[in-house]
Design a protein around this motif. Structure first.
Motif, PDB file in Angstrom:
ATOM      1  N   ARG A  11       0.828  -1.210   0.000  1.00 46.43           N
ATOM      2  CA  ARG A  11       0.000   0.000   0.000  1.00 46.43           C
ATOM      3  C   ARG A  11       0.862   1.260   0.000  1.00 46.43           C
ATOM      4  O   ARG A  11       0.527   2.243  -0.658  1.00 46.43           O
ATOM      5  CB  ARG A  11      -0.942   0.029   1.217  1.00 46.43           C
ATOM      6  N   ILE A  12       1.958   1.241   0.730  1.00 45.79           N
ATOM      7  CA  ILE A  12       2.864   2.396   0.731  1.00 45.79           C
ATOM      8  C   ILE A  12       3.436   2.599  -0.668  1.00 45.79           C
ATOM      9  O   ILE A  12       3.463   3.728  -1.179  1.00 45.79           O
ATOM     10  CB  ILE A  12       3.990   2.209   1.772  1.00 45.79           C
ATOM     11  N   LEU A  13       3.883   1.520  -1.296  1.00 42.70           N
ATOM     12  CA  LEU A  13       4.415   1.624  -2.663  1.00 42.70           C
ATOM     13  C   LEU A  13       3.361   2.173  -3.616  1.00 42.70           C
ATOM     14  O   LEU A  13       3.626   3.056  -4.430  1.00 42.70           O
ATOM     15  CB  LEU A  13       4.899   0.258  -3.154  1.00 42.70           C
ATOM     16  N   HIS A  14       2.153   1.647  -3.520  1.00 39.38           N
ATOM     17  CA  HIS A  14       1.067   2.081  -4.409  1.00 39.38           C
ATOM     18  C   HIS A  14       0.721   3.551  -4.170  1.00 39.38           C
ATOM     19  O   HIS A  14       0.590   4.328  -5.117  1.00 39.38           O
ATOM     20  CB  HIS A  14      -0.160   1.196  -4.193  1.00 39.38           C
ATOM     21  N   ASN A  15       0.574   3.933  -2.906  1.00 32.84           N
ATOM     22  CA  ASN A  15       0.205   5.323  -2.595  1.00 32.84           C
ATOM     23  C   ASN A  15       1.289   6.303  -3.024  1.00 32.84           C
ATOM     24  O   ASN A  15       0.983   7.390  -3.524  1.00 32.84           O
ATOM     25  CB  ASN A  15      -0.105   5.479  -1.111  1.00 32.84           C
ATOM     26  N   TYR A  16       2.542   5.960  -2.829  1.00 31.81           N
ATOM     27  CA  TYR A  16       3.633   6.828  -3.267  1.00 31.81           C
ATOM     28  C   TYR A  16       3.618   6.963  -4.790  1.00 31.81           C
ATOM     29  O   TYR A  16       3.798   8.056  -5.322  1.00 31.81           O
ATOM     30  CB  TYR A  16       4.988   6.275  -2.823  1.00 31.81           C
ATOM     31  N   SER A  17       3.417   5.848  -5.491  1.00 34.80           N
ATOM     32  CA  SER A  17       3.467   5.915  -6.952  1.00 34.80           C
ATOM     33  C   SER A  17       2.317   6.742  -7.518  1.00 34.80           C
ATOM     34  O   SER A  17       2.479   7.421  -8.522  1.00 34.80           O
ATOM     35  CB  SER A  17       3.450   4.505  -7.557  1.00 34.80           C
ATOM     36  N   VAL A  18       1.169   6.707  -6.862  1.00 34.66           N
ATOM     37  CA  VAL A  18       0.014   7.473  -7.335  1.00 34.66           C
ATOM     38  C   VAL A  18       0.088   8.925  -6.869  1.00 34.66           C
ATOM     39  O   VAL A  18      -0.075   9.852  -7.664  1.00 34.66           O
ATOM     40  CB  VAL A  18      -1.307   6.815  -6.859  1.00 34.66           C
ATOM     41  N   GLY A  19       0.348   9.123  -5.597  1.00 32.05           N
ATOM     42  CA  GLY A  19       0.309  10.471  -5.037  1.00 32.05           C
ATOM     43  C   GLY A  19       1.543  11.309  -5.306  1.00 32.05           C
ATOM     44  O   GLY A  19       1.442  12.502  -5.538  1.00 32.05           O
ATOM     45  N   ARG A  20       2.705  10.687  -5.285  1.00 34.79           N
ATOM     46  CA  ARG A  20       3.947  11.442  -5.442  1.00 34.79           C
ATOM     47  C   ARG A  20       4.677  11.130  -6.736  1.00 34.79           C
ATOM     48  O   ARG A  20       5.731  11.690  -7.000  1.00 34.79           O
ATOM     49  CB  ARG A  20       4.874  11.155  -4.255  1.00 34.79           C
ATOM     50  N   ARG A  21       4.112  10.201  -7.504  1.00 37.09           N
ATOM     51  CA  ARG A  21       4.674   9.818  -8.806  1.00 37.09           C
ATOM     52  C   ARG A  21       6.118   9.324  -8.711  1.00 37.09           C
ATOM     53  O   ARG A  21       6.930   9.554  -9.604  1.00 37.09           O
ATOM     54  CB  ARG A  21       4.561  10.955  -9.807  1.00 37.09           C
ATOM     55  N   ARG A  22       6.407   8.679  -7.608  1.00 36.61           N
ATOM     56  CA  ARG A  22       7.720   8.057  -7.409  1.00 36.61           C
ATOM     57  C   ARG A  22       7.565   6.994  -6.333  1.00 36.61           C
ATOM     58  O   ARG A  22       6.542   6.935  -5.643  1.00 36.61           O
ATOM     59  CB  ARG A  22       8.771   9.071  -6.975  1.00 36.61           C
ATOM     60  N   PHE A  23       8.574   6.156  -6.197  1.00 33.20           N
ATOM     61  CA  PHE A  23       8.560   5.155  -5.139  1.00 33.20           C
ATOM     62  C   PHE A  23       9.366   5.662  -3.952  1.00 33.20           C
ATOM     63  O   PHE A  23      10.307   6.436  -4.113  1.00 33.20           O
ATOM     64  CB  PHE A  23       9.127   3.825  -5.634  1.00 33.20           C
ATOM     65  N   PRO A  24       9.024   5.223  -2.745  1.00 33.07           N
ATOM     66  CA  PRO A  24       9.767   5.675  -1.575  1.00 33.07           C
ATOM     67  C   PRO A  24      11.163   5.069  -1.554  1.00 33.07           C
ATOM     68  O   PRO A  24      11.416   4.009  -2.122  1.00 33.07           O
ATOM     69  CB  PRO A  24       8.922   5.148  -0.412  1.00 33.07           C
TER      70      PRO A  24
END
Length: 91
Positions: A11-24
């Protein structure tokens, strides 16, 4: 089905990719999950084995590619109407 740690990291990976357009980064994952780098790496490898992600360069978390938008739910049985419906509709 994913266990709690796998689900959280996914979920963290998915949310970062959608919201911040990058991976953490690994550091961001460690802060967000409270897990060690070793635990996160093992979880990411497990997600790769279950075909949720592709992780070509194991040295960089940023090289991950998501394969699924979210965990697929098992198909449920259709809901059957109650058998005592006649009582409520005829009387």
């Amino acid at each position: 089905m994913l266990d709690d740690t796998e689900r959280k990291i996914y979920r963290i990976l998915h949310n970062y990719s959608v919201g911040r357009r990058r991976f953490p980064s690994m550091q961001e994952l460690m802060v967000k999950t409270g897990r060690s780098e070793r635990d996160i790496t093992q979880t990411l490898i497990s997600l790769e084995d279950k075909l949720f992600i592709i992780w070509d360069d194991k040295r960089q978390v940023e090289s991950i590619k998501l394969l699924q938008g979210w965990e697929q739910q098992p198909k449920s049985e259709p809901i059957k109407p109650p058998e005592n419906l006649d009582y409520w509709t005829k009387y």
